[in-house]
Write an enzyme that holds these catalytic residues in place. Sequence first.
Site, PDB file in Angstrom:
ATOM      1  N   GLY A   1     -61.685 104.304  84.095  1.00 45.74           N
ATOM      2  CA  GLY A   1     -61.352 104.001  82.826  1.00 45.74           C
ATOM      3  C   GLY A   1     -61.015 102.854  83.025  1.00 45.74           C
TER       4      GLY A   1
ATOM      5  N   MET B   1     -55.503  99.618  80.627  1.00 46.03           N
ATOM      6  CA  MET B   1     -54.040  99.611  81.550  1.00 46.03           C
ATOM      7  C   MET B   1     -55.340  99.456  82.976  1.00 46.03           C
ATOM      8  SD  MET B   1     -51.846  99.934  80.375  1.00 46.03           S
ATOM      9  CE  MET B   1     -50.677 101.366  81.439  1.00 46.03           C
ATOM     10  N   GLY B   2     -56.628 100.691  82.979  1.00 46.77           N
ATOM     11  CA  GLY B   2     -57.368 100.210  84.014  1.00 46.77           C
ATOM     12  C   GLY B   2     -57.612  98.766  84.108  1.00 46.77           C
TER      13      GLY B   2
ATOM     14  N   SER C   1     -45.923 103.105  83.462  1.00 44.10           N
ATOM     15  CA  SER C   1     -44.851 101.924  82.349  1.00 44.10           C
ATOM     16  C   SER C   1     -45.920 100.685  82.311  1.00 44.10           C
ATOM     17  CB  SER C   1     -43.541 101.792  82.382  1.00 44.10           C
ATOM     18  OG  SER C   1     -42.974 101.140  81.327  1.00 44.10           O
TER      19      SER C   1
ATOM     20  N   LYS D   1     -41.293 109.894  82.760  1.00 40.52           N
ATOM     21  CA  LYS D   1     -42.339 108.958  82.032  1.00 40.52           C
ATOM     22  C   LYS D   1     -41.923 109.536  80.642  1.00 40.52           C
ATOM     23  CE  LYS D   1     -44.943 105.681  81.159  1.00 40.52           C
ATOM     24  NZ  LYS D   1     -45.604 106.337  79.811  1.00 40.52           N
TER      25      LYS D   1
ATOM     26  N   HIS E   1     -38.381 108.657  79.854  1.00 44.49           N
ATOM     27  CA  HIS E   1     -38.743 107.494  79.281  1.00 44.49           C
ATOM     28  C   HIS E   1     -39.223 107.043  78.159  1.00 44.49           C
ATOM     29  CE1 HIS E   1     -40.476 103.526  79.908  1.00 44.49           C
ATOM     30  NE2 HIS E   1     -40.130 103.390  80.797  1.00 44.49           N
ATOM     31  N   ASN E   2     -39.721 107.432  77.832  1.00 45.87           N
ATOM     32  CA  ASN E   2     -40.584 107.121  76.368  1.00 45.87           C
ATOM     33  C   ASN E   2     -39.712 107.134  75.643  1.00 45.87           C
ATOM     34  OD1 ASN E   2     -42.858 106.014  77.800  1.00 45.87           O
ATOM     35  ND2 ASN E   2     -44.331 106.361  76.883  1.00 45.87           N
TER      36      ASN E   2
ATOM     37  N   GLU F   1     -37.290 105.168  75.251  1.00 41.12           N
ATOM     38  CA  GLU F   1     -37.683 103.618  75.040  1.00 41.12           C
ATOM     39  C   GLU F   1     -37.655 103.690  73.025  1.00 41.12           C
ATOM     40  OE1 GLU F   1     -41.554 103.340  76.108  1.00 41.12           O
ATOM     41  OE2 GLU F   1     -42.099 103.139  74.160  1.00 41.12           O
TER      42      GLU F   1
END
Lengths: 305, 305, 305, 305
Positions: D7, D11-12, D114, D166, D169-170, D173
């Site tokens: 991917g 991001m990747g 993140s 995570k 975390h979101n 957020e």
Amino acid sequence: MELGLVGLGRMGGNMRERIRGAGLTVVGFDHNQDISDATDLADMVGKLTATDQPKVVWVMVPVQAIDPVLTELAELLSEGDIVIDGGNSRWTDDIRRSELLSHKGIKFVDCGVSGGVWGLENGYALMCGGDDDIIETLMPIFTALKPEGEFGFVHAGKVGAGHFAKMVHNGIEYAIMQAYAEGFELLEAAEIVQNVPDTFDSWREGTVIRSWLLDLMVNALKEDTHLDKIRGYADDSGEGRWTVEAAIDHAVPVPAIAASLFARFASRQEDSPAMKAIAAMRNQFGGHAVKGAEDPSYATPPIKH
Amino acid sequence: MELGLVGLGRMGGNMRERIRGAGLTVVGFDHNQDISDATDLADMVGKLTATDQPKVVWVMVPVQAIDPVLTELAELLSEGDIVIDGGNSRWTDDIRRSELLSHKGIKFVDCGVSGGVWGLENGYALMCGGDDDIIETLMPIFTALKPEGEFGFVHAGKVGAGHFAKMVHNGIEYAIMQAYAEGFELLEAAEIVQNVPDTFDSWREGTVIRSWLLDLMVNALKEDTHLDKIRGYADDSGEGRWTVEAAIDHAVPVPAIAASLFARFASRQEDSPAMKAIAAMRNQFGGHAVKGAEDPSYATPPIKH
Amino acid sequence: MELGLVGLGRMGGNMRERIRGAGLTVVGFDHNQDISDATDLADMVGKLTATDQPKVVWVMVPVQAIDPVLTELAELLSEGDIVIDGGNSRWTDDIRRSELLSHKGIKFVDCGVSGGVWGLENGYALMCGGDDDIIETLMPIFTALKPEGEFGFVHAGKVGAGHFAKMVHNGIEYAIMQAYAEGFELLEAAEIVQNVPDTFDSWREGTVIRSWLLDLMVNALKEDTHLDKIRGYADDSGEGRWTVEAAIDHAVPVPAIAASLFARFASRQEDSPAMKAIAAMRNQFGGHAVKGAEDPSYATPPIKH
Amino acid sequence: MELGLVGLGRMGGNMRERIRGAGLTVVGFDHNQDISDATDLADMVGKLTATDQPKVVWVMVPVQAIDPVLTELAELLSEGDIVIDGGNSRWTDDIRRSELLSHKGIKFVDCGVSGGVWGLENGYALMCGGDDDIIETLMPIFTALKPEGEFGFVHAGKVGAGHFAKMVHNGIEYAIMQAYAEGFELLEAAEIVQNVPDTFDSWREGTVIRSWLLDLMVNALKEDTHLDKIRGYADDSGEGRWTVEAAIDHAVPVPAIAASLFARFASRQEDSPAMKAIAAMRNQFGGHAVKGAEDPSYATPPIKH
């Protein structure tokens, strides 16, 4: 430049030190004579002797003391002098107070101050309301107080705008704190994440939620991993309430800020009257057991009516 | 018509009485032999001898017992027989269970039942899911259980629809109860209205908020004016949680129902971990005093870091 | 008994009819002379000629008209006469108005009135504040207006208590309506329950959530199954806001009522400024596409900074 | 050290660049052959030739593609090899996937990432779950990706703990963004503060609410003072929903996070079904005008029933 500073408590005392550190002259007054530079307000005003500036007095006293101090200052000051209210005043009070002082030609500036115990070292964020020329005159003081760098000061608008901006700042603060608090409680409850303090610590760089409040949360967790030593009891100092009320005035939905405020209210209750009502209704319709008020572990038998 | 009825607790026992009162035949089974009509499930099924109808078994047992009972019934019943789950099942379980029974040709109906301890006298509201012809076959039973008059029964849709409707009913119930509870707490706190029970009582006719829950609230207040004898502790039985989860699945905002659910969660906490975090952060930035966990009246001195 | 009635709109007009139906004498005044019994307030007061009672005037006018009417009545009435404010006043205004009238010895009663367009037939629920003897004097009027039976009237306390009780009533009303509304939206979104109006209809008997508002919801759904003909736009008349503000004054958590109020605020926005901010921040950190304000279907390309 | 990276999207692709920048070897695979280093997964695995380490494959694909990729990798890898899921997976899926791979002796690590579009430059915050020895083996990769300095990486616990951290975390957020958004809307609505962007800008130093999200909010306001060019429409990527669901599982009240999630749901609705219901009920009881669905400016006349 010189100024009088009324109130030398935790905030005022540190502010005197920071302003003096920037080379300005401060005549401080406090009822505690051990730390005061003047015997009373009249003495303080008398010691403001600079002839190249209006007399400037910064008031940094608890909310309930502001009106008495301003009333006395109105007698001691003259046309063209300036009073700054740096306390946690409601912005609607600023407008009333400004009009009161204007009868004698005294100028008024409201200034919301953020920074807490860290302000002495890092500088205080200042949100000011008042006329342009007056704010201009006071800039040496604001510059002494504010953090170094480009941020930390705003002339938000006319009288009242400073405290309004500070009020909204605090409303936002309530909800951000609530955000971390809810995340903390969930991590603790789930027991999947094995080291909650380390997780918070890791979030301090590279994440979307890094912030100064996160840094403080990590400090607290390093001292007391599960916050065992502290009670879940949170006061509120007014700005959160005023934020929700201002939002209601303007028909602005503020569900997260209101939730944060209500969570603080609830944190201060020994028992919740609303939840007593819930328990009572459940018992009425379902014969659900209720817990007696006296003994927390005692469940009264289901009652059928 | 005849049916087997598994589970003769507070709900099932009264339902047996109401169905028999309507002239139907009920063979009840319960682990408590004092109230059971059969020694075990096999015995119960054996006693269903009508030749002009399929065997019908209504299961009214706690959530954790449903799967074992259905597994056993799957062995005892035959193609064309009918099982009704009248318990507090999650609607997603209905679909799974229906498929399980369908392997043997056994039909499944889910039925949400409302009414609590008042159902014996007033009738039970029924929300059913299943195929049209099966529901048609079961109507004598539903008619026996439901209140007189035109309301109190709905064939909501296919399997699962009955418990889904009941789930939403309970979600609504949570928020209505919370509405009265918040009003009660405000009236008590304000101390302007001098007789809160009379005020609730007056609302029972002519107002927009008259309801059966209001009647129950009045009953509770007449017994205990300020609800002093009851703790503000409220359990939740699952449907409120499922309602919020279903709403999340469908991106439906349910702020009032969620608030009601969270209030119940909070009512069961000795202390709030989230509010510990709030108190800890406030202490970090403002030197705000925190309360120690041990002694509720002890405020630790402000700490500067 | 006789009384003057100022304001003959939707509420006042029906109230005149109901009071007259009970055999009392009503002299109504309205700026619309077609429906008025008097040419002006002075004429109305002049037509109150009973000698065995003080003059009684019930004021039923929009909020902004109350103070002008009371000011004029203060000139026209005499010591011992009685004014009732039956409008949607804030309870804090009652206290101010009561003091104003008391300078001339005129008595004041506040009366929250519920019932809407159904009141003429069913009676109006009344929540009154004022002195015991004055309330006693007015009982024939209250009895004429209230529903038959034991409910629908409360003497809630001193001046202000009536409107406070009505305010809380309306706050509760907001949250109950929100409860049904959230349930409706979820049922519509899930599409598992195949007949939503029938499901609501079935809830009218035997369930925990049966209520008058549920009856009305069913009426609405029978006319317009999916409410396709109506916009999701809801005004608020003040009491919901005041309820939340009163709760804040008393540190009472009211999450469900506040959620209901905020949902109404949001329903009136073409677009949400807060959600613009959310979209803007998401775009900043994640390159998440945002939708342009002009064209709802246009997503701007991700922007990297 | 070398690894395969499946991917190479936003991001990747950046992650490949950052890992290579740290001196590690990356064989990337993407269906887009223009950017891929391998023709297919088998080719990618074949190019992992280091003999002093297990084969390591980092999967960075959309949620719906994860299971197919893992299924294929299970065929291509051998006992002792390691797969890392760096996508936005639900933590409950991690446990299932880990068990699947364990049948072939393949090790699994979940890693919440993140950083968004800023990660390439600033580093990615990483929250990992898995066995100690596997995490130890992978540290060179984590070190390459994470920000410099002491923060930005945590080994949160066993498999699943990384994505759970995570997820929380979101959730945090969501509520922090909602906090700023509500403050923004209030400042805009009140019109007392004359320069909202400057006010946000001033908050970046010295205040309690300074944060990275605040910096981003300021960026957005500098480009578009009143956010006129953006619609108030916010997607959600799953973690917010899972956070509320996890909170419900553990009976943790999360009112601010839930409010933030519901605000996003509402932002995506053309019209609110719930508010249609509110409007319909108001019309029923009070004859309140409703707005027709067709013409926003058209208010139907009050209807009396």
